[in-house]
Design an enzyme around this catalytic site. Structure first.
Site, short mmCIF file in Angstrom:
data_model
loop_
_atom_site.label_atom_id
_atom_site.label_comp_id
_atom_site.label_asym_id
_atom_site.label_seq_id
_atom_site.Cartn_x
_atom_site.Cartn_y
_atom_site.Cartn_z
N LYS A 1 0.80 -1.23 0.00
CA LYS A 1 0.00 0.00 0.00
C LYS A 1 0.83 1.28 0.00
O LYS A 1 0.35 2.32 0.39
CB LYS A 1 -0.95 0.04 1.23
CG LYS A 1 -1.88 -1.12 1.34
CD LYS A 1 -3.00 -0.97 0.37
CE LYS A 1 -3.88 -2.19 0.38
NZ LYS A 1 -4.76 -2.23 -0.80
N THR A 2 2.08 1.16 -0.35
CA THR A 2 2.90 2.37 -0.31
C THR A 2 3.29 2.82 -1.71
O THR A 2 4.09 3.73 -1.87
CB THR A 2 4.20 2.14 0.47
OG1 THR A 2 4.84 0.99 -0.07
CG2 THR A 2 3.93 1.96 1.94
N GLY A 3 2.77 2.13 -2.72
CA GLY A 3 3.14 2.47 -4.09
C GLY A 3 4.09 1.46 -4.69
O GLY A 3 4.76 1.73 -5.68
N GLY B 1 -4.67 3.17 -6.74
CA GLY B 1 -4.83 4.60 -6.95
C GLY B 1 -6.27 5.03 -6.80
O GLY B 1 -6.88 5.57 -7.71
P1 A3P Z 1 -4.50 2.55 -3.24
O1 A3P Z 1 -4.22 1.23 -3.81
O2 A3P Z 1 -5.03 2.49 -1.87
O3 A3P Z 1 -5.33 3.39 -4.11
P2 A3P Z 1 0.75 -0.80 -3.46
O4 A3P Z 1 0.94 -1.02 -4.89
O5 A3P Z 1 2.05 -0.87 -2.68
O6 A3P Z 1 -0.30 -1.67 -2.85
O7 A3P Z 1 0.30 0.70 -3.25
C1 A3P Z 1 -0.88 1.19 -3.83
C2 A3P Z 1 -0.87 2.69 -3.70
O8 A3P Z 1 0.15 3.26 -4.52
C3 A3P Z 1 -2.13 3.36 -4.14
O9 A3P Z 1 -3.08 3.34 -3.10
C4 A3P Z 1 -1.64 4.78 -4.46
O10 A3P Z 1 -1.87 5.66 -3.40
C5 A3P Z 1 -0.16 4.64 -4.64
N1 A3P Z 1 0.35 5.09 -5.92
C6 A3P Z 1 1.50 5.78 -6.07
N2 A3P Z 1 1.71 6.06 -7.36
C7 A3P Z 1 0.67 5.52 -8.05
C8 A3P Z 1 0.33 5.51 -9.44
N3 A3P Z 1 1.13 6.10 -10.35
N4 A3P Z 1 -0.80 4.87 -9.80
C9 A3P Z 1 -1.58 4.29 -8.87
N5 A3P Z 1 -1.31 4.29 -7.55
C10 A3P Z 1 -0.20 4.90 -7.14
#
Ligand code: A3P
EC number: 2.8.2.8
Length: 844
Positions: free
Chosen positions: A574-576, A795
């Protein structure tokens, strides 16, 4: 040369105190003090002169070898906390330099003494070497005089000393007693009944050098080299040593001293298990093999050893292909061995002695093993031992999976042994593990190798082998390891029969000098016993085969460390991590693993069950079909070049498992670690638990490398490569990626990240990533009007978090976040804005 003309060494040693049946009955002091109700950790507090001092290291190594826990403090600095609530933290206090204890400032000395009295534990100290100021001095507050800079010879023990437990007053150690430096000792002259000698010796005069081995002269007054203070004067028991641990008997007395002073809390076992393998049965050049007379000698010695080690049988490993490969006399030897097959234990070696890692597929290995099995059946050799060893440890560790496959299939192998896990050296850190149901025991080295077959050609001469037997390395190996698996070879039992000489001698010497009870068990039972004693060793830790030249030599040619990742993205979730992964894979020279069908593309090796599938399994995710990592044509900035990909792996689950730092560090000590991290208190609560918990995990990673660097003083850690000594996770190894920046300005992040990974030339992301209004995030540019964004579940938009929850979370994670800031400062890295803000808020 005619074997009969040679003078073979004979194991003719007689222990003077074991000659009568009466003296055979063992008596030892039980140090445990049952009426003590105080709770105390079984741990030594060790005060050293400084972190590099020789004796301090020797003491630490001895404790590690005997698996005793300890804490090191430098004398003269402030004292550690001695208690934890009511519980005492230490069972014995050891001073590398006893005078540092005597000269401690009053306050600290009283604290130590009070602790010792209250918890009824004692103090062990070594007199410093060559301290001129102490010649003929009186030890402060004690009715004990000392003489320093004395040379002594002919050590013997006081049989009624209450300190002796493992050690037995068996004999006299003749000759000049070694000590560092220059063989100088301090000797004690007590003037109070509280003192009792433990070990004594006599004066050594320089002019005696030429008759060092003569019996001790009786006119010489005994000099006390190790003394016990029963605590009658001040209520504290002590054991004092007149020299360090260079003299082998001092090592044994140190262990007994610690046991006595800790009231038995820190005591090693009094049982010793020995298994002696004779490998390469039937393998060997003509002229070096067993003759009938040698086989008879083995049988005779075995019979004698059974008196010392009940039920003892040599464990014979055979390679059937070479049966009857000798001259007539030697072929008779082979036959005689088979005639007496029921007198030995047997295990299969490789049919043809080929190293298993040279086999590319399991079927040929199975065919060869089956030949050996057929041979065994044909010749009445038992085939159910469940034990096998591999030539030169090949395939056992580093693991060659097909060896394990074939062993299971043909022989149902349950136990093997190796010297190689985690490394040959240092021997005291050799450990066991279980892989796919095969228990891999640590094997000890006995100093005999395939080519050491004549005593006069023994490296260093007979005196070298004898030194190892009479108190030296081999003797100590048996004392310090409860379970001993020794490997010898057929050639050590023909020729000068050094195998028989060595083991009979050392076992007799152990019997003479110790109260240890020596026993034996068949391999499977022995292994079960081992893991019962050391359940923490069930799990393997896979090291990097390229960090140990010996491992590299027994690793299949087609395996390469190039197919291991150079960096890891370890989450947290959940950190990107998905965005970061996607952006990384857009890079022409960066490649991730092949997708795993089981775990949503991520390999998830270091955290869960996959780890037990082993290194071969992991590496396959990074290799092309033909098993290599291929160069590829890449175009960056319109320049084409041939490059090997930079491999990485992203498994967001790595963050949630505390085993990961240790495992990842063992296999990839130089890998770079990327950690996206951010805090977003404006969003709903559950996710923050994911995000912020990261701080302590990151700190764990750095601590793990710190620990491995100090592995000598860390008994449980598996040693990293020698090169990793002194190395901690360096600034160039860890990158914390600001999750907010990754979302808002990925181009800058990817630029910095390439610099961090030292990628040259840099790949320009500014034309490949673009903000997508609909998505609200950056996406990949596909064409002028088309973007490719992450899926719908990445996202999302969230309502703001209420300020109360945000505040609560900030406070909750303050400690972790502070630790993270501290670590980032140490690594000289930027503190992300969110972290500054969080800490600012929680402290406001
Ligand atoms: P959400 O999934 O809650 O919307 P991970 O891939 O580690 O699970 O992290 C998902 C999170 O990455 C997303 O949160 C979003 O906030 C973040 N993120 C950062 N850059 C992004 C991008 N370019 N597209 C989509 N999500 C992105």
């Amino acid at each position: 040369m005619n074997g009969l003309m040679r003078s073979r060494p004979e194991a003719s040693y007689r222990c003077p105190t074991l000659l009568s049946e009466h003296h055979r009955q063992r008596k030892w002091v039980d140090h445990s003090y049952s009426s003590s109700r105080l709770r105390i950790d079984p741990k030594v507090l060790l005060f050293v002169e400084n972190t590099f001092s020789k004796l301090g290291r020797d003491i630490a190594e001895l404790l590690v070898h005997n698996r005793m826990k300890y804490k090191v403090e430098v004398s003269g600095r402030s004292l550690p906390i001695m208690t934890n609530g009511d519980k005492g933290r230490f069972s014995t206090i050891v001073f590398e330099n006893y005078t540092k204890y005597l000269h401690m400032d009053k306050w600290n000395k009283e604290l130590i003494d009070k602790y010792a009295r209250e918890y009824n534990i004692g103090i062990l100290g070594f007199m410093p070497s060559r301290d001129e100021t102490f010649v003929g001095a009186q030890l402060k507050n004690a009715s004990l005089y000392i003489d320093t800079n004395v040379k002594v010879k002919d050590a013997y023990l006081n049989p009624s000393s209450g300190v002796l437990r493992v050690t037995r007053a068996g004999d006299i150690v003749r000759g000049l007693l070694p000590s560092e430096p220059n063989d100088l000792w301090t000797v004690f002259s007590p003037n109070h009944t509280t003192f009792e000698p433990v070990c004594m010796a006599t004066h050594y005069h320089e002019q005696e050098a030429e008759y060092v081995h003569s019996p001790p002269s009786t006119s010489n007054m005994p000099l006390i080299t190790v003394i016990q203070d029963k605590g009658e004067e001040d209520g504290i028991r002590r054991v004092l040593f007149g020299a360090g641990l260079k003299f082998w008997l001092n090592k044994l007395l140190f262990l007994d001293g610690v046991s006595y002073l800790s009231r038995g809390r820190l005591s090693i076992s009094l049982k010793r298990y020995v298994l002696i393998d004779i490998d390469d049965i039937f393998v060997g050049e003509k002229g070096t093999r067993l003759k009938s007379t040698d086989v008879e000698a083995i049988l005779d010695t075995q019979e004698r050893l059974r008196n010392l080690v009940p039920g003892f049988r040599f464990n014979l490993g055979f390679s059937g292909k070479y049966f009857h490969y000798g001259d007539d006399e030697e072929n008779d030897g082979d036959d005689l061995l088979l005639e007496h097959s029921d007198k030995f234990m047997w295990f299969p070696h490789m049919w043809n002695h080929i190293q298993p890692h040279l086999y590319g597929n399991v079927s040929q290995l199975v065919i060869d093993m089956s030949k050996n099995k057929d041979f065994a059946k044909e010749h009445g050799i038992p085939i159910d031992s469940g034990y096998s060893v591999s030539p030169h440890h090949s395939g056992v560790y580093p693991v060659h999976e097909i060896l394990y496959d074939a062993w299971k299939k043909v022989w149902n192998i349950k136990v093997t042994s190796t010297e190689e896990y985690p490394h040959l050296r240092p021997a005291r850190l050799r450990r066991a593990f279980i892989h796919r149901g095969v228990m891999v025991l640590p094997r000890q080295t006995c100093g005999l190798f395939t080519h050491t077959i004549f005593i006069d050609r023994y490296p260093g001469g007979q005196s070298k082998l004898d030194e190892s037997i009479w108190g030296g390395e081999l003797f100590q190996t048996i004392i310090f390891n409860t379970i001993n698996v020794f490997m010898t070879h057929m050639s050590n039992y023909g020729n000068d029969r050094l195998g028989l000489y060595t083991f009979e001698s050392v076992i007799k010497y152990v019997q003479c000098w110790t109260n240890l009870q020596m026993v034996t068990l068949p391999p499977v039972l022995l292994a079960e016993k081992y893991f019962k004693m050391h359940p923490d060793e069930l799990d393997p830790i896979w090291g990097n085969p390229c960090d140990d030249p010996r491992h590299r030599k027994i690793w299949a040619n087609n395996k390469t460390c190039e197919s291991l990742p150079q960096f890891l993205v370890i989450g947290p979730q959940k950190t990107g991590t998905t965005a970061l992964y996607t952006f990384l894979t857009m890079h022409p020279t960066i490649s991730s693993n092949k997708p795993s069908p089981e775990t949503f593309e991520e390999v998830q090796f270091f955290n869960g069950k996959n780890y037990y599938r082993g290194l071969d399994w992991y590496m396959r995710f990074f290799m092309s079909e033909n098993g290599t990592v291929e160069q590829r044509n890449v175009t960056i900035n319109n320049q084409e070049s041939l490059k090997k990909p930079i491999l990485f792996e992203k498994s967001a689950t790595y963050f949630d498992n505390e085993l990961v730092p240790r495992r990842a560090h063992a296999l990839l000590p130089r890998a770079k670690i990327l950690v996206p991290a951010h805090a977003c208190p404006q969003r709903p609560g559950r996710r923050e638990l994911h995000v912020l918990r990261g701080a302590d995990r990151v700190v764990n990673f750095t601590q793990e490398s710190q620990r491995s660097a100090e592995s000598v003083s860390e008994p449980r850690s598996v040693r990293a490569a020698p090169g990793a000594l002194g190395v901690v996770l360096l600034p160039q190894q860890l990158l914390i990626i600001d999750g907010d920046e990754l979302r808002n300005d990925p181009v800058s992040i990817m630029y910095r990240l390439q610099q961090f990974l030292q990628i040259d030339p840099l790949f320009d992301y500014s034309s490949r990533l673009r903000y997508d209004k609909n998505k609200g995030f950056y996406c990949q540019v596909i064409s002028q009007n088309k973007n490719k964004c992450l899926g719908r579940n990445k996202g999302r938009q969230y309502p703001a978090m209420d300020s109360k929850s945000a505040k609560y979370l900030n406070v909750y994670y303050t400690t972790h976040n502070s630790a993270l800031v501290k670590m980032l400062k140490r690594l000289d890295q930027q503190i992300p804005m969110w972290l500054r803000e969080d800490l600012g808020q929680s402290s406001s």
